[in-house]
Write a protein that holds these residues in place. Sequence first.
Motif, PDB file in Angstrom:
ATOM      1  N   THR A 135      12.032  31.137  -7.647  1.00 45.50           N
ATOM      2  CA  THR A 135      13.844  32.061  -7.073  1.00 45.50           C
ATOM      3  C   THR A 135      14.205  30.813  -6.671  1.00 45.50           C
ATOM      4  O   THR A 135      15.831  30.990  -7.073  1.00 45.50           O
ATOM      5  CB  THR A 135      13.866  32.797  -6.878  1.00 45.50           C
ATOM      6  N   GLN A 136      13.949  29.329  -6.620  1.00 48.44           N
ATOM      7  CA  GLN A 136      15.365  28.362  -5.624  1.00 48.44           C
ATOM      8  C   GLN A 136      14.053  27.426  -6.125  1.00 48.44           C
ATOM      9  O   GLN A 136      12.885  26.825  -5.398  1.00 48.44           O
ATOM     10  CB  GLN A 136      15.304  28.233  -4.521  1.00 48.44           C
ATOM     11  N   PRO A 137      15.643  26.177  -6.059  1.00 51.83           N
ATOM     12  CA  PRO A 137      14.720  24.859  -6.658  1.00 51.83           C
ATOM     13  C   PRO A 137      13.713  24.238  -5.265  1.00 51.83           C
ATOM     14  O   PRO A 137      13.910  24.205  -4.578  1.00 51.83           O
ATOM     15  CB  PRO A 137      15.107  24.293  -7.047  1.00 51.83           C
ATOM     16  N   TYR A 138      12.430  23.548  -6.067  1.00 54.16           N
ATOM     17  CA  TYR A 138      11.971  23.172  -4.804  1.00 54.16           C
ATOM     18  C   TYR A 138      11.266  21.543  -4.926  1.00 54.16           C
ATOM     19  O   TYR A 138      11.161  21.969  -6.771  1.00 54.16           O
ATOM     20  CB  TYR A 138      11.393  24.179  -3.790  1.00 54.16           C
ATOM     21  N   THR A 139      10.467  21.256  -4.502  1.00 56.42           N
ATOM     22  CA  THR A 139       9.794  19.696  -4.390  1.00 56.42           C
ATOM     23  C   THR A 139       8.701  19.849  -3.708  1.00 56.42           C
ATOM     24  O   THR A 139       8.997  20.250  -2.422  1.00 56.42           O
ATOM     25  CB  THR A 139      11.118  18.383  -4.218  1.00 56.42           C
ATOM     26  N   ILE A 140       7.559  19.387  -4.059  1.00 58.72           N
ATOM     27  CA  ILE A 140       6.480  18.659  -3.516  1.00 58.72           C
ATOM     28  C   ILE A 140       5.686  17.497  -3.668  1.00 58.72           C
ATOM     29  O   ILE A 140       6.425  16.859  -4.986  1.00 58.72           O
ATOM     30  CB  ILE A 140       5.992  20.168  -3.742  1.00 58.72           C
ATOM     31  N   SER A 141       5.967  16.978  -2.981  1.00 59.30           N
ATOM     32  CA  SER A 141       5.294  15.414  -3.510  1.00 59.30           C
ATOM     33  C   SER A 141       3.434  14.744  -2.871  1.00 59.30           C
ATOM     34  O   SER A 141       3.608  15.407  -1.447  1.00 59.30           O
ATOM     35  CB  SER A 141       5.590  14.344  -2.008  1.00 59.30           C
ATOM     36  N   ARG A 142       3.067  14.388  -3.602  1.00 53.81           N
ATOM     37  CA  ARG A 142       1.813  13.875  -2.699  1.00 53.81           C
ATOM     38  C   ARG A 142       1.703  12.392  -2.713  1.00 53.81           C
ATOM     39  O   ARG A 142       1.807  12.089  -4.202  1.00 53.81           O
ATOM     40  CB  ARG A 142       0.608  14.830  -4.038  1.00 53.81           C
ATOM     41  N   GLU A 143       1.271  11.969  -2.559  1.00 50.33           N
ATOM     42  CA  GLU A 143       0.734  10.367  -2.413  1.00 50.33           C
ATOM     43  C   GLU A 143      -0.987  10.316  -2.919  1.00 50.33           C
ATOM     44  O   GLU A 143      -2.073  11.081  -2.367  1.00 50.33           O
ATOM     45  CB  GLU A 143       0.364   9.443  -1.157  1.00 50.33           C
ATOM     46  N   ILE A 144      -0.775  10.062  -4.352  1.00 51.01           N
ATOM     47  CA  ILE A 144      -2.342  10.236  -4.822  1.00 51.01           C
ATOM     48  C   ILE A 144      -2.152   8.770  -5.658  1.00 51.01           C
ATOM     49  O   ILE A 144      -1.542   7.891  -5.537  1.00 51.01           O
ATOM     50  CB  ILE A 144      -2.243  10.187  -6.305  1.00 51.01           C
ATOM     51  N   GLU A 145      -3.884   8.008  -5.876  1.00 53.07           N
ATOM     52  CA  GLU A 145      -4.299   6.591  -6.059  1.00 53.07           C
ATOM     53  C   GLU A 145      -4.763   6.878  -7.900  1.00 53.07           C
ATOM     54  O   GLU A 145      -4.987   7.774  -8.377  1.00 53.07           O
ATOM     55  CB  GLU A 145      -5.392   6.692  -5.780  1.00 53.07           C
ATOM     56  N   VAL A 146      -3.884   6.856  -8.615  1.00 56.57           N
ATOM     57  CA  VAL A 146      -4.257   6.116 -10.363  1.00 56.57           C
ATOM     58  C   VAL A 146      -4.711   4.822  -9.710  1.00 56.57           C
ATOM     59  O   VAL A 146      -5.448   4.684 -10.031  1.00 56.57           O
ATOM     60  CB  VAL A 146      -2.586   6.542 -10.708  1.00 56.57           C
ATOM     61  N   GLU A 147      -4.757   4.352 -11.925  1.00 58.92           N
ATOM     62  CA  GLU A 147      -6.084   3.384 -12.183  1.00 58.92           C
ATOM     63  C   GLU A 147      -5.333   2.286 -11.138  1.00 58.92           C
ATOM     64  O   GLU A 147      -4.487   1.420 -10.682  1.00 58.92           O
ATOM     65  CB  GLU A 147      -5.416   2.983 -13.721  1.00 58.92           C
ATOM     66  N   LYS A 148      -6.381   1.187 -11.450  1.00 59.55           N
ATOM     67  CA  LYS A 148      -6.661   0.078 -10.503  1.00 59.55           C
ATOM     68  C   LYS A 148      -6.124   0.140  -8.907  1.00 59.55           C
ATOM     69  O   LYS A 148      -5.337  -0.633  -8.826  1.00 59.55           O
ATOM     70  CB  LYS A 148      -5.605  -0.976 -10.841  1.00 59.55           C
ATOM     71  N   LYS A 149      -6.612   1.252  -8.066  1.00 61.51           N
ATOM     72  CA  LYS A 149      -6.309   1.365  -7.601  1.00 61.51           C
ATOM     73  C   LYS A 149      -5.250   1.553  -6.858  1.00 61.51           C
ATOM     74  O   LYS A 149      -4.755   1.151  -5.285  1.00 61.51           O
ATOM     75  CB  LYS A 149      -6.776   1.050  -6.575  1.00 61.51           C
ATOM     76  N   GLU A 150      -4.300   1.971  -7.493  1.00 60.11           N
ATOM     77  CA  GLU A 150      -2.337   1.655  -7.652  1.00 60.11           C
ATOM     78  C   GLU A 150      -1.763   2.885  -6.949  1.00 60.11           C
ATOM     79  O   GLU A 150      -2.843   4.155  -6.665  1.00 60.11           O
ATOM     80  CB  GLU A 150      -1.957   1.468  -8.409  1.00 60.11           C
ATOM     81  N   ARG A 151      -0.945   3.252  -5.511  1.00 58.88           N
ATOM     82  CA  ARG A 151      -0.642   4.036  -5.381  1.00 58.88           C
ATOM     83  C   ARG A 151       0.412   4.539  -5.387  1.00 58.88           C
ATOM     84  O   ARG A 151       1.287   3.909  -5.650  1.00 58.88           O
ATOM     85  CB  ARG A 151      -1.079   4.301  -3.774  1.00 58.88           C
ATOM     86  N   ILE A 152       0.391   5.951  -5.645  1.00 57.45           N
ATOM     87  CA  ILE A 152       1.895   6.074  -5.931  1.00 57.45           C
ATOM     88  C   ILE A 152       2.862   7.343  -5.381  1.00 57.45           C
ATOM     89  O   ILE A 152       1.602   8.169  -4.557  1.00 57.45           O
ATOM     90  CB  ILE A 152       2.634   6.853  -7.252  1.00 57.45           C
ATOM     91  N   ILE A 153       3.381   8.025  -4.632  1.00 62.94           N
ATOM     92  CA  ILE A 153       3.913   9.172  -4.624  1.00 62.94           C
ATOM     93  C   ILE A 153       4.370   9.851  -6.047  1.00 62.94           C
ATOM     94  O   ILE A 153       5.747   9.516  -6.612  1.00 62.94           O
ATOM     95  CB  ILE A 153       4.867   9.471  -3.291  1.00 62.94           C
ATOM     96  N   LEU A 154       4.019  11.154  -6.114  1.00 64.73           N
ATOM     97  CA  LEU A 154       4.376  12.040  -7.552  1.00 64.73           C
ATOM     98  C   LEU A 154       5.541  12.804  -6.532  1.00 64.73           C
ATOM     99  O   LEU A 154       5.064  13.908  -5.529  1.00 64.73           O
ATOM    100  CB  LEU A 154       3.011  13.110  -7.884  1.00 64.73           C
ATOM    101  N   THR A 155       6.242  12.902  -7.041  1.00 65.27           N
ATOM    102  CA  THR A 155       7.011  14.598  -6.471  1.00 65.27           C
ATOM    103  C   THR A 155       7.544  14.865  -8.072  1.00 65.27           C
ATOM    104  O   THR A 155       7.810  14.524  -8.960  1.00 65.27           O
ATOM    105  CB  THR A 155       8.439  13.652  -5.824  1.00 65.27           C
ATOM    106  N   ILE A 156       7.068  16.473  -7.545  1.00 66.09           N
ATOM    107  CA  ILE A 156       7.598  17.303  -8.950  1.00 66.09           C
ATOM    108  C   ILE A 156       8.529  18.509  -8.368  1.00 66.09           C
ATOM    109  O   ILE A 156       8.991  18.916  -7.201  1.00 66.09           O
ATOM    110  CB  ILE A 156       5.998  18.731  -8.968  1.00 66.09           C
ATOM    111  N   ILE A 157       9.455  18.825  -9.024  1.00 65.18           N
ATOM    112  CA  ILE A 157      10.473  18.957  -8.556  1.00 65.18           C
ATOM    113  C   ILE A 157      10.461  20.807 -10.196  1.00 65.18           C
ATOM    114  O   ILE A 157      10.626  20.336 -10.868  1.00 65.18           O
ATOM    115  CB  ILE A 157      11.844  18.343  -9.352  1.00 65.18           C
TER     116      ILE A 157
END
Length: 361
Positions: free
Chosen positions: A76-98
């Motif tokens: 009923t209201q927009p929100y974001t949630i973030s996760r720090e994850i490891e992708v290919e070649k052990k690169e770390r990114i912060i994925l944020t979903i809106i």
Amino acid sequence: MSRSRKNQISHFNVMVVGFSGVGKTSFVRTLLETLALDQANTIANSNNKKRRDSFMSENSSVLVQEQLQGPIERTTQPYTISREIEVEKKERIILTIIDTPGFGAEYLVDKQLHDITKYIEHQFDLTLQEESKVKRNPKSVDTQVHCCLYFIDPKKSALDEFDIRILKRLSNRVNVIPIIGKADNLTLAQRNRLKPSIIKDIYTTFKIPVYGMPDEEEEEEEDDDDEEGENNKKEDKPTTLAQFLEQFDYEQEDNDTQSVLDYLHTIPFTVIAYEDEPETGNPIEISPDIKLGRDFGWGSIDCLGEKYSDFVKLKHTLLSSHRRYLQLDTVERYYEQYRTERLMYKRATKIGMVAPNLATS
């Protein structure tokens, strides 16, 4: 390169949009569960989350969630949630979903679409403001929306006028990927009919420039380079996406082209969310082999199984094979387009203010 610059974590931001009841929030919960199964997620730090607290409209803000717990309910209201994850070649990114509230009554669609578009544009404004500073903040966070997943109701046989309007509007500001939610409501035969129907609407009938679609302007420029064969080329121009894809010899293409072809052969992605415990929202236990699934009594479906769902392909597209393309396209295409529009508007405004003085002189 400095150590801090070398170890800088990339941000990847995905928005989820669609009508109410098409499985957007259930998809978000399922995606987060798969990240937990990968054992590669940690909550993004508070500084990153604060930068995500932008507006959706003039009178409402976007909630910042650390965890999604409890029964799965409509957003009923927009929100974001973030996760720090490891992708290919052990690169770390912060994925944020809106996650955004679903479109509701028909008369509210334009207002809701305006709010979503303003949110996307506000992220461009943040970048523009940062670029305008004499001394930029080296710790500034990329909040631009790199991808928008548009969920389509599986009960439809084709795109309706609202889907078309929304897709066209969003595709002017962000990379849009079409998704068929709640695909467990479809038989395999129904799914095989619905996918081509949606692609026909997008590519052939309404020419909606969702992410990955061939660029008509580039094709026209190529045609103009050879005036002698112009008429023949127009006649041979593919009228369906299938005809366009038939022009390629997959085995002879490079890895980047193969990645694009794989994507175009799959869209719209069909996804199935896990069945949840009503009280907790957690996945039900089905079997050791099915971590996230749905139990129908007569049998079970694995949400991550490729026979029924494109969930794994979509996740790979977002986090691996197309993530950099989506980020690059956001900057080079959508941000630059918005930046140019803003600068031209400011220039036109100044000219408009000066014009009356010129007229009276």
